[in-house]
Scaffold this motif. Structure first.
Motif, PDB file in Angstrom:
ATOM      1  N   TYR A  42       0.687  -1.523  -0.299  1.00 36.03           N
ATOM      2  CA  TYR A  42       0.282  -0.182  -0.329  1.00 36.03           C
ATOM      3  C   TYR A  42       1.244   1.279  -0.003  1.00 36.03           C
ATOM      4  O   TYR A  42       0.433   2.389   0.749  1.00 36.03           O
ATOM      5  CB  TYR A  42      -0.784   0.296   1.498  1.00 36.03           C
ATOM      6  CG  TYR A  42      -1.823  -0.935   0.767  1.00 36.03           C
ATOM      7  CD1 TYR A  42      -2.681  -1.790   0.159  1.00 36.03           C
ATOM      8  CD2 TYR A  42      -1.626  -2.138   2.057  1.00 36.03           C
ATOM      9  CE1 TYR A  42      -3.432  -2.279   0.487  1.00 36.03           C
ATOM     10  CE2 TYR A  42      -2.698  -3.248   2.405  1.00 36.03           C
ATOM     11  CZ  TYR A  42      -3.743  -3.092   0.929  1.00 36.03           C
ATOM     12  OH  TYR A  42      -4.716  -4.836   0.968  1.00 36.03           O
ATOM     13  N   ARG A  98      -0.456   4.955  -0.526  1.00 34.84           N
ATOM     14  CA  ARG A  98      -1.493   4.719  -0.310  1.00 34.84           C
ATOM     15  C   ARG A  98      -0.849   6.864   0.899  1.00 34.84           C
ATOM     16  O   ARG A  98       0.174   6.023   1.477  1.00 34.84           O
ATOM     17  CB  ARG A  98      -2.564   4.217   0.368  1.00 34.84           C
ATOM     18  CG  ARG A  98      -3.208   3.490   0.126  1.00 34.84           C
ATOM     19  CD  ARG A  98      -4.314   2.304   0.321  1.00 34.84           C
ATOM     20  NE  ARG A  98      -5.030   1.408  -1.154  1.00 34.84           N
ATOM     21  CZ  ARG A  98      -5.817   0.146  -0.593  1.00 34.84           C
ATOM     22  NH1 ARG A  98      -5.571   0.050   0.844  1.00 34.84           N
ATOM     23  NH2 ARG A  98      -5.921   0.046  -1.297  1.00 34.84           N
ATOM     24  N   THR A 103      -8.354   9.643  -5.109  1.00 29.20           N
ATOM     25  CA  THR A 103      -6.929   8.707  -6.328  1.00 29.20           C
ATOM     26  C   THR A 103      -7.027   9.269  -7.304  1.00 29.20           C
ATOM     27  O   THR A 103      -7.546  10.161  -8.229  1.00 29.20           O
ATOM     28  CB  THR A 103      -8.751   7.386  -6.761  1.00 29.20           C
ATOM     29  OG1 THR A 103      -9.166   6.402  -5.077  1.00 29.20           O
ATOM     30  CG2 THR A 103      -6.954   6.768  -6.867  1.00 29.20           C
ATOM     31  N   GLN A 144      -3.006   7.153  -3.750  1.00 26.52           N
ATOM     32  CA  GLN A 144      -4.510   6.952  -3.450  1.00 26.52           C
ATOM     33  C   GLN A 144      -4.236   8.212  -1.866  1.00 26.52           C
ATOM     34  O   GLN A 144      -3.191   7.725  -1.011  1.00 26.52           O
ATOM     35  CB  GLN A 144      -5.011   5.523  -3.414  1.00 26.52           C
ATOM     36  CG  GLN A 144      -5.537   5.447  -4.306  1.00 26.52           C
ATOM     37  CD  GLN A 144      -6.442   4.322  -4.193  1.00 26.52           C
ATOM     38  OE1 GLN A 144      -6.292   3.708  -3.558  1.00 26.52           O
ATOM     39  NE2 GLN A 144      -7.263   4.206  -4.604  1.00 26.52           N
TER      40      GLN A 144
END
Ligand code: APR
Ligand code: MG
Length: 290
Positions: free
Chosen positions: A3, A6, A206, A212
């Motif tokens: 991730y 993010r 996003t 993100q």
């Protein structure tokens, strides 16, 4: 590691990235924005977006809406300028003339309803505008069947759906979307090369490059008609002020949610908070964190 693309929108990010206002600035430094929307039925939503954009720092904001409501709404926001557009049965008509090149960013869709002629106007603006375009509310309905058109745009496109609107764009049921909102919005953003702001209790931002962020600010006081319109206005303003569209959107979500949080802490409650209070609350966020 999975991730790595993010992150959570934090106060420090906002404080670090909020563009400074130079003593040598003038209104042209902060962009000329256009908000197209409204109808006989929903003139107020447009006013909220316009006010929110000005309150967040946009240099000039024009409200483009049907002639018959301008007189009423002009007194609601005396700082804006107004562009009367043609109308059919209380809704925007597709033969409206707009000089798109005059603007640095455009927001379309708010309070405009779902009439076919209005849809033609929405798609024309999305196709021809050579500046960032924010598409919200009924504007999303009008583009749902021609999303590939968005891929062809060179300047940034920002869509700001709530889960119902996102599910409509994806043509899936809402519960399906909510099982994997990060993945669905990521795929959509990449596929159509758009920035997606999926609104809700948490808001997922996003970028078309796959980056993100999630904004945790905001509270149930925002669960009231008009909150989304205010966010669109703030996004329009930040898009014109920030160097980075992604950063600008994250900051807009921070301002919107944090204004609501500060208001609820100090003087309002989840029950009585109104969208227009949130616009006033933008001052608190700037005074505290800028
Ligand atoms: N916690 C935190 N934030 C919330 C919460 C909550 N419980 N409820 C709502 N919000 C925030 C959302 O994140 C979003 O930013 O309030 C905003 C609501 O936006 P919308 O869902 O677009 O609602 P609204 O302002 O009423 O939109 C007006 O547009 O989407 C159409 O059909 C809708 O006609 C309506 C119009
Ligand atoms: Mg909305």
């Amino acid at each position: 590691q999975k991730y790595a693309h993010r992150y959570v929108v934090k106060t420090e990010h906002f404080q670090k990235t909020l563009p400074k206002r130079s003593p040598y600035s003038h209104k042209g430094s902060f962009g000329r924005g256009l908000v197209v929307g409204g109808s006989q039925e929903m003139p107020g939503s447009l006013v909220m977006a316009v006010k929110a954009a000005l309150k967040s720092g946009a240099g000039l904001v024009t409200a483009g809406t049907i002639k018959s409501v301008i007189e009423t709404i002009a007194s609601e926001c005396i700082e804006a300028t107004y562009l009367p557009l043609s109308e059919m049965n209380g809704y925007l008509d597709n033969d409206s003339q707009i000089l798109l090149d005059k603007y640095d960013a455009i927001a379309i869709g708010i309070g405009m309803g779902r009439m076919d002629e209005t849809g033609i106007l929405v798609r024309k603006i999305a196709k021809e505008a050579n500046c960032p375009v924010v598409i919200d509310a009924d504007g999303l309905y009008h583009i749902k069947d021609c999303l590939t058109m968005l891929e062809k745009r060179t300047p940034p496109t920002i869509v700001t759906p709530h889960p119902g609107e996102m599910a409509m764009l994806l043509n899936i049921p809402v519960p399906e979307l909510l099982k994997a909102p990060f993945t669905y919005t990521l795929d959509f953003a990449k596929k159509y090369r758009v920035y997606v702001v999926l609104k809700g209790t948490y808001t997922i931002i996003t970028a078309p490059n796959g980056k993100q962020a999630v904004s945790l600010a905001g509270n149930p006081g925002l669960a009231k008609g008009g909150s989304g319109d205010v966010l669109t206005g703030i996004i329009l303003a930040m898009t014109m002020q920030d160097q980075s569209i992604f950063q600008g959107i994250c900051n807009a979500c921070f301002i919107h949610g944090t204004a609501a949080d500060m208001l609820v802490e100090e003087m309002h409650s989840y029950y009585d908070l109104m969208a227009s209070d949130v616009i006033e609350g933008i001052s608190k966020v700037y005074r505290t964190f800028s």
